[in-house]
Design a protein around this motif. Structure first.
Motif, PDB file in Angstrom:
ATOM      1  N   VAL A   1       0.902  -1.203   0.006  1.00  0.00           N
ATOM      2  CA  VAL A   1       0.094   0.079   0.217  1.00  0.00           C
ATOM      3  C   VAL A   1       0.904   1.374   0.031  1.00  0.00           C
ATOM      4  N   MET A   2       1.898   1.312   0.897  1.00  0.00           N
ATOM      5  CA  MET A   2       2.839   2.638   1.120  1.00  0.00           C
ATOM      6  C   MET A   2       3.510   2.851  -0.061  1.00  0.00           C
ATOM      7  N   GLU A   3       3.931   1.727  -1.065  1.00  0.00           N
ATOM      8  CA  GLU A   3       4.670   1.872  -2.201  1.00  0.00           C
ATOM      9  C   GLU A   3       4.113   3.219  -2.921  1.00  0.00           C
ATOM     10  N   LYS A   4       2.889   3.525  -3.009  1.00  0.00           N
ATOM     11  CA  LYS A   4       2.268   4.536  -3.802  1.00  0.00           C
ATOM     12  C   LYS A   4       2.901   5.995  -3.264  1.00  0.00           C
ATOM     13  N   ALA A   5       3.055   6.105  -1.998  1.00  0.00           N
ATOM     14  CA  ALA A   5       3.411   7.179  -1.264  1.00  0.00           C
ATOM     15  C   ALA A   5       5.055   7.339  -1.661  1.00  0.00           C
ATOM     16  N   ALA A   6       5.829   6.239  -1.648  1.00  0.00           N
ATOM     17  CA  ALA A   6       7.152   6.434  -1.800  1.00  0.00           C
ATOM     18  C   ALA A   6       7.549   6.989  -3.291  1.00  0.00           C
ATOM     19  N   VAL A   7       6.524   6.100  -4.308  1.00  0.00           N
ATOM     20  CA  VAL A   7       6.639   6.543  -5.584  1.00  0.00           C
ATOM     21  C   VAL A   7       6.383   7.936  -5.951  1.00  0.00           C
ATOM     22  N   PHE A   8       5.390   8.618  -5.204  1.00  0.00           N
ATOM     23  CA  PHE A   8       5.008   9.973  -5.409  1.00  0.00           C
ATOM     24  C   PHE A   8       6.085  10.949  -4.826  1.00  0.00           C
ATOM     25  N   LEU A   9       6.562  10.595  -3.555  1.00  0.00           N
ATOM     26  CA  LEU A   9       7.860  11.572  -3.232  1.00  0.00           C
ATOM     27  C   LEU A   9       9.056  11.297  -4.151  1.00  0.00           C
ATOM     28  N   ASP A  10       9.092  10.470  -4.472  1.00  0.00           N
ATOM     29  CA  ASP A  10      10.270   9.852  -5.516  1.00  0.00           C
ATOM     30  C   ASP A  10      10.181  10.910  -6.820  1.00  0.00           C
ATOM     31  N   GLU A  11       8.995  10.711  -7.354  1.00  0.00           N
ATOM     32  CA  GLU A  11       8.679  11.579  -8.711  1.00  0.00           C
ATOM     33  C   GLU A  11       8.725  13.219  -8.201  1.00  0.00           C
ATOM     34  N   MET A  12       8.401  13.682  -6.992  1.00  0.00           N
ATOM     35  CA  MET A  12       8.725  14.938  -6.820  1.00  0.00           C
ATOM     36  C   MET A  12      10.010  15.126  -6.241  1.00  0.00           C
ATOM     37  N   GLU A  13      10.827  14.274  -6.086  1.00  0.00           N
ATOM     38  CA  GLU A  13      12.064  14.623  -5.530  1.00  0.00           C
ATOM     39  C   GLU A  13      12.313  15.026  -4.269  1.00  0.00           C
ATOM     40  N   ILE A  14      11.523  14.534  -3.409  1.00  0.00           N
ATOM     41  CA  ILE A  14      11.433  14.758  -1.945  1.00  0.00           C
ATOM     42  C   ILE A  14      12.085  13.822  -1.227  1.00  0.00           C
ATOM     43  N   PRO A  15      13.195  14.060  -0.414  1.00  0.00           N
ATOM     44  CA  PRO A  15      13.819  13.118   0.301  1.00  0.00           C
ATOM     45  C   PRO A  15      13.076  12.390   1.368  1.00  0.00           C
ATOM     46  N   PHE A  16      13.116  11.203   1.419  1.00  0.00           N
ATOM     47  CA  PHE A  16      12.410  10.412   2.345  1.00  0.00           C
ATOM     48  C   PHE A  16      13.034   9.162   2.794  1.00  0.00           C
ATOM     49  N   GLU A  17      12.604   8.893   4.121  1.00  0.00           N
ATOM     50  CA  GLU A  17      13.027   7.477   4.683  1.00  0.00           C
ATOM     51  C   GLU A  17      11.713   6.584   4.902  1.00  0.00           C
ATOM     52  N   MET A  18      11.892   5.092   5.115  1.00  0.00           N
ATOM     53  CA  MET A  18      11.181   4.593   5.283  1.00  0.00           C
ATOM     54  C   MET A  18      11.305   3.482   6.486  1.00  0.00           C
ATOM     55  N   HIS A  19      10.371   3.117   7.520  1.00  0.00           N
ATOM     56  CA  HIS A  19      10.855   2.440   8.684  1.00  0.00           C
ATOM     57  C   HIS A  19       9.668   1.560   9.013  1.00  0.00           C
ATOM     58  N   ALA A  20       9.686   0.448   9.597  1.00  0.00           N
ATOM     59  CA  ALA A  20       8.478  -0.383   9.939  1.00  0.00           C
ATOM     60  C   ALA A  20       8.894  -0.418  11.550  1.00  0.00           C
TER      61      ALA A  20
END
Length: 168
Positions: A17-36
């Motif tokens: 589910v959360m991959e959609k958020a990651a893909v969008f942030l990546d496309e917008m060139e917004i640096p992000f991190e992911m954690h469980a």
């Protein structure tokens, strides 16, 4: 590159589910991190993450959780960084998670998107960040224009669909 958005999920089973958020942030060139992180299984790690977010210069936290969905509210209770909750459909069609996230007590707000609304959470995060970033506002405007263009094209395609009693 330092992250300014954190995507947090209760477990890696939320990743599809959360991959959609990651893909969008990546496309917008917004640096992000992911954690469980789990409010129930790793409460100390959640506390350490939430309490360090501001000093690490995280600007927005996207937190996804299913079922009891305490993760979003627990994080929001320990930081002044805006938290966007994504209810995950794992049981009860995701309604349990939606209600757990949206029904926060006064003083502990969590912006909440729809069930499995990871893409909207990333768009909202980008909109929050764009308040002080003209270039990002322009990227968002372009993105939203592309949504409009998809509907215009869809209507053009629908004109070609023929039914005996279809009038347009």
């Amino acid at each position: 590159m330092k992250p300014i958005v954190s995507i947090i999920m209760g477990s890696t089973s939320d990743l599809p589910v959360m991959e959609k958020a990651a893909v969008f942030l990546d496309e917008m060139e917004i640096p992000f991190e992911m954690h469980a992180l789990s409010a129930h299984r790793t409460p100390e790690a959640v506390e350490k993450f939430a309490k360090s977010a501001e000093e690490r210069e995280i600007k927005v936290i996207i937190a996804a959780a299913g079922m009891a969905a305490h993760l979003c509210g627990v994080i929001a209770s320990m930081t002044s960084v805006p938290v966007i909750g994504v209810p995950i459909n794992s049981t009860l069609d995701g309604m349990d998670a939606l209600l757990a996230i949206v029904q926060m007590p006064p003083g502990i707000p969590v912006a909440t998107v729809g069930i499995n609304g990871a893409l909207n959470s990333a768009i909202l995060a980008a909109q929050i960040l764009s308040v002080g970033d003209k270039e990002l506002r322009e990227k968002l405007a372009t993105y939203k224009e592309s949504l409009k263009n998809k509907i215009v094209k869809a209507n053009e395609d629908l004109k070609k669909v023929s039914y005996k009693h279809k009038t347009n």
